[in-house]
Design a protein around this motif. Structure first.
Motif, PDB file in Angstrom:
ATOM      1  N   ILE A 197     -20.204 -28.464   2.570  1.00 13.15           N
ATOM      2  CA  ILE A 197     -19.859 -28.043   1.206  1.00 13.15           C
ATOM      3  C   ILE A 197     -19.769 -29.262   0.294  1.00 13.15           C
ATOM      4  O   ILE A 197     -20.285 -29.261  -0.835  1.00 13.15           O
ATOM      5  N   ASN A 198     -19.130 -30.320   0.767  1.00  9.62           N
ATOM      6  CA  ASN A 198     -18.975 -31.539  -0.027  1.00  9.62           C
ATOM      7  C   ASN A 198     -20.336 -32.136  -0.383  1.00  9.62           C
ATOM      8  O   ASN A 198     -20.548 -32.627  -1.503  1.00  9.62           O
ATOM      9  N   GLU A 199     -21.281 -32.077   0.548  1.00  8.32           N
ATOM     10  CA  GLU A 199     -22.628 -32.599   0.288  1.00  8.32           C
ATOM     11  C   GLU A 199     -23.344 -31.737  -0.749  1.00  8.32           C
ATOM     12  O   GLU A 199     -24.107 -32.254  -1.586  1.00  8.32           O
ATOM     13  N   ALA A 200     -23.087 -30.424  -0.711  1.00  8.69           N
ATOM     14  CA  ALA A 200     -23.666 -29.540  -1.726  1.00  8.69           C
ATOM     15  C   ALA A 200     -23.112 -29.888  -3.105  1.00  8.69           C
ATOM     16  O   ALA A 200     -23.837 -29.863  -4.115  1.00  8.69           O
ATOM     17  N   VAL A 201     -21.816 -30.234  -3.163  1.00 12.39           N
ATOM     18  CA  VAL A 201     -21.200 -30.644  -4.437  1.00 12.39           C
ATOM     19  C   VAL A 201     -21.842 -31.947  -4.918  1.00 12.39           C
ATOM     20  O   VAL A 201     -22.123 -32.113  -6.110  1.00 12.39           O
ATOM     21  N   TYR A 202     -22.108 -32.868  -3.988  1.00 20.51           N
ATOM     22  CA  TYR A 202     -22.785 -34.116  -4.362  1.00 20.51           C
ATOM     23  C   TYR A 202     -24.177 -33.829  -4.937  1.00 20.51           C
ATOM     24  O   TYR A 202     -24.635 -34.524  -5.853  1.00 20.51           O
ATOM     25  N   GLU A 212     -27.082 -22.633  -8.339  1.00 20.20           N
ATOM     26  CA  GLU A 212     -27.839 -21.452  -7.910  1.00 20.20           C
ATOM     27  C   GLU A 212     -28.980 -21.839  -6.971  1.00 20.20           C
ATOM     28  O   GLU A 212     -29.238 -21.162  -5.972  1.00 20.20           O
ATOM     29  N   ALA A 213     -29.661 -22.932  -7.297  1.00 17.76           N
ATOM     30  CA  ALA A 213     -30.798 -23.374  -6.477  1.00 17.76           C
ATOM     31  C   ALA A 213     -30.314 -23.865  -5.110  1.00 17.76           C
ATOM     32  O   ALA A 213     -30.937 -23.575  -4.076  1.00 17.76           O
ATOM     33  N   ILE A 214     -29.210 -24.602  -5.087  1.00 18.34           N
ATOM     34  CA  ILE A 214     -28.664 -25.123  -3.827  1.00 18.34           C
ATOM     35  C   ILE A 214     -28.269 -23.967  -2.904  1.00 18.34           C
ATOM     36  O   ILE A 214     -28.608 -23.963  -1.714  1.00 18.34           O
ATOM     37  N   ASP A 215     -27.591 -22.986  -3.469  1.00 14.72           N
ATOM     38  CA  ASP A 215     -27.175 -21.837  -2.668  1.00 14.72           C
ATOM     39  C   ASP A 215     -28.382 -21.048  -2.157  1.00 14.72           C
ATOM     40  O   ASP A 215     -28.397 -20.584  -1.010  1.00 14.72           O
ATOM     41  N   GLU A 216     -29.408 -20.908  -3.008  1.00 15.29           N
ATOM     42  CA  GLU A 216     -30.602 -20.151  -2.613  1.00 15.29           C
ATOM     43  C   GLU A 216     -31.336 -20.851  -1.469  1.00 15.29           C
ATOM     44  O   GLU A 216     -31.808 -20.210  -0.528  1.00 15.29           O
ATOM     45  N   GLY A 221     -33.426 -20.730   3.366  1.00 16.88           N
ATOM     46  CA  GLY A 221     -33.982 -21.729   4.278  1.00 16.88           C
ATOM     47  C   GLY A 221     -33.216 -21.871   5.573  1.00 16.88           C
ATOM     48  O   GLY A 221     -33.797 -22.155   6.620  1.00 16.88           O
ATOM     49  N   MET A 222     -31.892 -21.679   5.520  1.00 23.22           N
ATOM     50  CA  MET A 222     -31.053 -21.871   6.711  1.00 23.22           C
ATOM     51  C   MET A 222     -30.444 -20.559   7.212  1.00 23.22           C
ATOM     52  O   MET A 222     -29.666 -20.555   8.151  1.00 23.22           O
ATOM     53  N   ASN A 223     -30.771 -19.474   6.522  1.00 26.86           N
ATOM     54  CA  ASN A 223     -30.297 -18.137   6.911  1.00 26.86           C
ATOM     55  C   ASN A 223     -28.778 -18.003   6.849  1.00 26.86           C
ATOM     56  O   ASN A 223     -28.180 -17.258   7.621  1.00 26.86           O
ATOM     57  N   HIS A 224     -28.152 -18.748   5.927  1.00 25.79           N
ATOM     58  CA  HIS A 224     -26.714 -18.603   5.721  1.00 25.79           C
ATOM     59  C   HIS A 224     -26.456 -17.351   4.891  1.00 25.79           C
ATOM     60  O   HIS A 224     -27.172 -17.104   3.913  1.00 25.79           O
ATOM     61  N   PRO A 225     -25.449 -16.551   5.240  1.00 22.58           N
ATOM     62  CA  PRO A 225     -25.187 -15.332   4.473  1.00 22.58           C
ATOM     63  C   PRO A 225     -24.681 -15.618   3.059  1.00 22.58           C
ATOM     64  O   PRO A 225     -24.804 -14.778   2.176  1.00 22.58           O
ATOM     65  N   PRO A 228     -23.307 -22.555   0.085  1.00 24.99           N
ATOM     66  CA  PRO A 228     -22.116 -23.387   0.226  1.00 24.99           C
ATOM     67  C   PRO A 228     -21.248 -23.461  -1.018  1.00 24.99           C
ATOM     68  O   PRO A 228     -20.023 -23.579  -0.916  1.00 24.99           O
ATOM     69  N   LEU A 229     -21.845 -23.390  -2.198  1.00 24.02           N
ATOM     70  CA  LEU A 229     -21.050 -23.484  -3.422  1.00 24.02           C
ATOM     71  C   LEU A 229     -20.374 -22.160  -3.747  1.00 24.02           C
ATOM     72  O   LEU A 229     -19.235 -22.136  -4.243  1.00 24.02           O
ATOM     73  N   THR A 230     -21.031 -21.055  -3.457  1.00 22.99           N
ATOM     74  CA  THR A 230     -20.387 -19.742  -3.565  1.00 22.99           C
ATOM     75  C   THR A 230     -19.222 -19.669  -2.588  1.00 22.99           C
ATOM     76  O   THR A 230     -18.136 -19.180  -2.923  1.00 22.99           O
ATOM     77  N   LEU A 231     -19.449 -20.166  -1.377  1.00 21.80           N
ATOM     78  CA  LEU A 231     -18.398 -20.171  -0.364  1.00 21.80           C
ATOM     79  C   LEU A 231     -17.225 -21.055  -0.800  1.00 21.80           C
ATOM     80  O   LEU A 231     -16.061 -20.695  -0.612  1.00 21.80           O
TER      81      LEU A 231
END
Length: 287
Positions: A197-202, A212-216, A221-225, A228-231
């Motif tokens: 999550i911290n890396e997504a914030v970076y 939106e793009a990071i979460d998509e 790409g990684m099949n996460h439900p 990370p930023l929504t989470l």
């Protein structure tokens, strides 16, 4: 020991979820919060969830009434004298937790187990303020508690085999899968999850991409439900920051340094879904 009475100390999102799950498993539950309005809000939150379950056919009206009938609000911690186990679910702050455990240690009868739902803080340090460190343990539920199956069970240095066994049995009765991990900062779940999550914030901070793009990317790409930023917004950015601080100070590695943007959002009061704004904006606040 046969557990029948559970006290949940802390009536936020996690505390109310734990109370609901315990009552659903047939335990009598007292839910306490130092702020009476928060306790009322926690009870209202879990009733709303149970009503939703009935509407979707996951529970009958009779089952919902049964669960609610087994939950009561406590106005004082003194009610812990009736508990077979107290599950603490307050803010991720060591001072607050140790003060609570010290108080509970004086109130609770000798057989009572004291469990912490901490997501990152050392159980050994929490246990050290009590006269029953062998009966202090970590019981880290996942959010949302009624849905997620995992419970990390964390033994402190002095936690007894009997205590660990009783807590694992309790978790199983609550429909969870207990997994024992060692007492390290962040345990397993958050030592892996929060740096991601911290890396997504970076990535937002450095302009790599928009939230939106990071979460998509992570969903497709990684099949996460959930991205990370929504989470992060769902967990609470203040909680994310607290856990990263524990990892950074406890492990001493720069890879756990909280992103400055995360600090900035928390200082601004942008805590995620519960405050109405985080990396995304929400129509309703969660409290």
């Amino acid at each position: 020991m046969e557990m029948k009475h559970v006290m949940v100390a802390g009536a936020g999102q996690m505390g109310s979820g734990i109370a609901q799950t315990a009552a659903d498993a047939g335990f009598y539950v007292r839910m306490y919060d130092v702020i009476p309005d928060a306790a009322e809000a926690g009870l209202k939150r879990l009733k709303k969830q149970l009503t939703r379950d009935a509407e979707k056919g996951r529970k009958t009206e009779a089952e919902v009434k049964g669960v609610i009938s087994r939950i009561s609000l406590s106005r004082t911690l003194e009610d812990a004298k009736h508990a077979d186990i107290v599950i603490e679910a307050i803010a991720e702050n060591m001072t607050a937790k140790t003060e609570l455990f010290n108080t509970l240690d004086h109130i609770c009868p000798p057989h009572t187990i004291l469990a912490s739902n901490t997501s990152s803080l050392p159980i050994t340090e929490i246990a050290a303020v009590t006269n029953r460190p062998d009966q202090v343990i970590g019981m880290h539920f996942m959010n949302p508690v009624p849905v997620m199956k995992l419970v990390e069970v964390i033994r402190g240095l002095a936690t007894s085999e009997v205590t660990a066994l009783e807590v694992k049995k309790l978790a199983e009765k609550m429909g969870k899968t207990p997994v024992e991990v060692n007492d390290f900062p962040g345990f397993v779940s958050n030592r892996i999850l929060l740096p991601m999550i911290n890396e997504a914030v970076y990535c937002v901070y450095e302009g790599v991409a928009k939230p939106e793009a990071i979460d998509e990317v992570m969903k497709l790409g990684m099949n996460h439900p959930m991205g990370p930023l929504t989470l992060a917004d769902f967990i609470g950015l203040d909680t994310c920051l607290s856990i990263m601080e524990v990892l950074y100070s406890g492990l001493g590695d720069s890879k756990y340094r909280p992103c400055p943007l995360l600090r900035k959002y928390v200082k601004a009061g942008w805590l995620g879904k519960k405050s109405g704004r985080g990396f995304y904006q929400y129509e309703e606040r969660a409290f």
